[in-house]
Design an enzyme around this catalytic site. Structure first.
Site, PDB file in Angstrom:
ATOM      1  N   GLY A 171       0.652  -1.387   0.156  1.00 30.57           N
ATOM      2  CA  GLY A 171       0.001   0.010   0.062  1.00 30.57           C
ATOM      3  C   GLY A 171       0.783   1.721   0.175  1.00 30.57           C
ATOM      4  O   GLY A 171       0.503   1.769  -0.334  1.00 30.57           O
ATOM      5  N   LYS A 192       9.572   2.536   0.264  1.00 30.08           N
ATOM      6  CA  LYS A 192       8.615   1.879   1.251  1.00 30.08           C
ATOM      7  C   LYS A 192       8.243   4.285   2.347  1.00 30.08           C
ATOM      8  O   LYS A 192       9.807   4.346   2.135  1.00 30.08           O
ATOM      9  CB  LYS A 192       9.291   1.584   2.478  1.00 30.08           C
ATOM     10  CG  LYS A 192       8.017   1.183   3.761  1.00 30.08           C
ATOM     11  CD  LYS A 192       8.053   0.291   4.353  1.00 30.08           C
ATOM     12  CE  LYS A 192       6.978   0.554   6.322  1.00 30.08           C
ATOM     13  NZ  LYS A 192       7.915  -0.378   7.213  1.00 30.08           N
ATOM     14  N   ARG A 262      14.868  -0.521   0.897  1.00 31.08           N
ATOM     15  CA  ARG A 262      15.354  -1.319   1.576  1.00 31.08           C
ATOM     16  C   ARG A 262      15.144  -2.512   0.713  1.00 31.08           C
ATOM     17  O   ARG A 262      15.098  -1.968  -0.687  1.00 31.08           O
ATOM     18  CB  ARG A 262      13.945  -1.741   2.661  1.00 31.08           C
ATOM     19  CG  ARG A 262      13.077  -1.715   1.635  1.00 31.08           C
ATOM     20  CD  ARG A 262      11.813  -1.872   3.005  1.00 31.08           C
ATOM     21  NE  ARG A 262      10.405  -2.855   2.823  1.00 31.08           N
ATOM     22  CZ  ARG A 262       9.086  -3.108   3.317  1.00 31.08           C
ATOM     23  NH1 ARG A 262       9.305  -3.042   4.917  1.00 31.08           N
ATOM     24  NH2 ARG A 262       8.647  -3.403   2.524  1.00 31.08           N
ATOM     25  N   ARG A 269       5.867 -13.047   0.511  1.00 31.97           N
ATOM     26  CA  ARG A 269       5.321 -13.746   1.642  1.00 31.97           C
ATOM     27  C   ARG A 269       4.696 -14.782   1.817  1.00 31.97           C
ATOM     28  O   ARG A 269       4.054 -15.111   1.041  1.00 31.97           O
ATOM     29  CB  ARG A 269       5.572 -12.512   2.647  1.00 31.97           C
ATOM     30  CG  ARG A 269       3.645 -11.510   2.259  1.00 31.97           C
ATOM     31  CD  ARG A 269       4.165 -10.313   1.705  1.00 31.97           C
ATOM     32  NE  ARG A 269       5.136  -9.368   1.449  1.00 31.97           N
ATOM     33  CZ  ARG A 269       5.470  -8.509   1.954  1.00 31.97           C
ATOM     34  NH1 ARG A 269       5.321  -8.435   3.435  1.00 31.97           N
ATOM     35  NH2 ARG A 269       6.432  -7.778   2.034  1.00 31.97           N
ATOM     36  N   ASP A 339       0.652 -11.947   6.252  1.00 31.60           N
ATOM     37  CA  ASP A 339       1.294 -10.910   5.148  1.00 31.60           C
ATOM     38  C   ASP A 339       3.016 -10.424   5.824  1.00 31.60           C
ATOM     39  O   ASP A 339       3.039  -9.665   5.227  1.00 31.60           O
ATOM     40  CB  ASP A 339       0.083  -9.809   5.271  1.00 31.60           C
ATOM     41  CG  ASP A 339      -0.013  -9.089   6.160  1.00 31.60           C
ATOM     42  OD1 ASP A 339      -0.910  -9.759   7.413  1.00 31.60           O
ATOM     43  OD2 ASP A 339       0.549  -8.089   6.377  1.00 31.60           O
TER      44      ASP A 339
END
Length: 585
Positions: A171, A192, A262, A269, A339
């Site tokens: 998101g 992020k 990152r 996942r 998640d």
């Protein structure tokens, strides 16, 4: 006293609800060589010397010009379907793994406030000097796309706090591409806090300084502790106002936006598979599984009809090892939803985490976790819950016989976990060989620590630093954690047992024992009060403590003068007890 110990073994573990069972033949010992390839970089309780950067590139082999740096999205784009709707509005997405999504540039002025030289040079093959360029600021904040980049947002679902939450997805994160470095490693770069995507739901796609500082520092700190983790290359902050209700109490305030660059070998996942299984997209589930196995589990033969079962068994094994390593350093993730659990069994998605201070199996770092579902002592059981959900997601691609075998494998999770915890805590106490009383020795130490509220990190560290003679004489001058522990009414009984156990170790000097223990018991971890101190300064544009913590936590097993002066190994300040951390970021 000691005869009552059996029921208390590993109060920390909270594993009483586990069902004993069996597992496919997989490595379960403490040796890092025993693990599958995708985790070996930092999968053991290794010394600061071995966890530190293993690369030996000379300066001339590093890139000084960002124009030479390229990423690629080709492999993912060719292997996995992309959302047919090429637009950035929030929606329910079907029949794909990724959606194309362009990052939204942070509003300037921008400032690079932290960068990991270990990542920049050791993984990305870039000379650290490039981080001082304007180009780097724009590439690492979403304002400009790296050569070769096709930015993507990943579609996944998940069980959150025990309940299926439906479609979630990236998101506020953008996958930039894969980078193949000079060591032959392939890393996935992700921003992020880089803006809205089709998966933003009601969010604004941004991250703020306080959460971004925590993610940057903890990603790198965990790596140097020897715990498998994603990495953080840089932290860039802006003046862009971002509204946040930090504790969900109606107190909305403007904070500043930030972006973390990152990296991970993969960001897939458990929820990546769950969304496909839940949506009935079984062919796509199989396609994604095949891709993940081919890319990240090279020891699994792609033509093996049991490959999905072997994959599941590997994830069970490695997840047990990962959570055991969390426990070994007192780390509580805070939001162990499916998640947030990597298929590669690395630590990802740093949110309301915390390192336990006073030993307490019920330590809860996340104030949003009212029921304590993700307390530190519950993490092993939550890992089992998440693996059960992974098995449910895999059922459509398993035969009836394989489903039965998978359930047997899952029953072996507790044994793998408990054995790993046993090995790790033996190492933390400097114990060699096997002794039937070792479980009791470990369990009663933890029980005494709980009763006396002794500090988890410093108790083990001071046991590493104290000599056998000092232990015998109970000379704990300037050892505040051991002094706290020594006030327990059974401390002398435990101490005599411990010293007797050490005395029976052949060819093991006291100096050897201390050296071994110092290499597995850190002196410094990212305590919440340390992070909070750095954040408060950062919000006033003073990033000196972020830089200091990043430097110190890169050598957590080595006593450092600057860290001692800052009080990072001292008794935590009283105000630390009042700290709260939430999911709001």
């Amino acid at each position: 006293m000691w005869s009552t110990c059996t029921a208390l073994v590993f109060a920390l573990v909270a594993a009483s609800s586990f069902t004993p069972g069996y597992v496919l033949e997989l490595c379960q010992n403490i040796s890092p060589e025993c693990h599958s390839d995708h985790n070996t970089a930092s999968n053991s309780q290794s010394s600061s010397h071995t966890v530190k950067s293993k690369w030996t590139l000379n300066a001339s082999s590093l890139m000084h010009d960002l124009n030479q740096f390229r990423v690629s999205c080709k492999k993912l784009l060719e292997a996995l379907p992309i959302d047919k709707v090429d637009a950035n509005f929030v929606r329910t997405v079907k029949n794909c793994i990724f959606s194309k999504s362009i990052p939204t540039p942070l509003k300037g002025p921008l400032r690079l406030t932290a960068a990991s030289k270990d990542v920049i040079e050791g993984i990305l093959d870039l000379d650290a000097s490039v981080t001082r360029s304007g180009d780097f600021l724009h590439y690492a904040s979403g304002g400009r796309l790296l050569p070769g980049s096709v930015p993507l947002a990943h579609r996944y679902g998940g069980h959150q706090f025990g309940y299926w939450a439906g479609q979630l997805g990236d998101g506020r994160a953008h996958f930039l591409g894969q980078y193949s470095n000079k060591k032959g490693e392939v890393w996935e770069l992700q921003l992020k806090g880089s803006g809205k995507t089709p998966y933003s739901r009601s969010g604004d796609g941004r991250a703020v300084i306080r959460s971004s500082v925590r993610e940057f520092l903890c990603s790198e700190a965990m790596h140097f502790l020897g715990v498998p983790t994603s990495r953080a290359a840089s932290l860039i902050v802006s003046e862009e106002p971002v509204l946040r209700d930090q504790f969900y109490n109606g107190n909305v305030k403007a904070e500043r936006g930030a972006v973390v660059l990152r990296l991970a070998k993969s960001w897939f996942r458990i929820g990546s598979l769950e969304i496909l299984s839940q949506s009935g997209e079984i062919n796509l589930l199989r396609k994604l599984l095949n891709f993940v196995i081919d890319e990240h589990f090279p020891f699994i033969n792609p033509d093996n009809p049991e490959k999905y079962l072997v994959f599941f068994s590997t994830v069970v094994n490695e997840t047990a090892h990962l959570i055991a390593q969390w426990m070994s350093v007192g780390f509580a993730h805070g939001v162990c939803n499916t998640d947030n659990f990597s298929l590669l069994s690395i630590t990802i998605d740093y949110g309301p985490f915390g390192f336990m201070e006073s030993y307490n199996p019920n330590f809860i770092p996340n104030t949003s976790d009212d029921e304590g579902r993700y307390s530190i002592g519950a993490q092993a059981n939550v890992g089992l819950f998440n693996l059960e959900k992974l098995l449910v997601a895999l059922i459509p691609v398993l035969t009836q016989t394989q489903q039965k075998q998978a359930k047997i494998i899952l029953k072996g999770y507790a044994n793998i976990y408990q054995m790993r915890v046993h090995q790790i805590f033996k190492a933390k106490l400097g114990l060699l060989g096997e002794d039937e009383d070792d479980n009791d020795l470990i369990a009663f130490l933890l029980k005494m620590m709980e009763d006396t509220e002794s500090d988890f990190t410093m108790t083990f560290r001071e046991l590493s630093e104290v000599s056998a003679k000092q232990l015998l004489n109970k000379n704990f001058t300037q050892m505040w954690a051991l002094d706290d522990l020594s006030h327990h009414k059974h401390f002398s009984d435990w101490l005599n047992k411990y010293l007797f156990r050490l005395s029976r170790q052949q060819d093991d000097s006291d100096l050897d024992r201390q050296h071994r223990m110092k290499n597995v018991n850190p002196r410094y971890v990212l305590r919440n009060w340390m992070a909070e101190s750095a954040i408060r300064k950062a919000e006033r544009n003073d990033f000196s403590e972020v830089e200091l913590l990043h430097h110190i936590l890169s050598s957590p097993f080595v006593t450092q003068e600057t860290a001692e002066e800052a009080g990072y190994a001292a008794r935590p300040p009283q105000w630390a007890r009042r700290l709260k951390v939430s999911c709001s970021s």
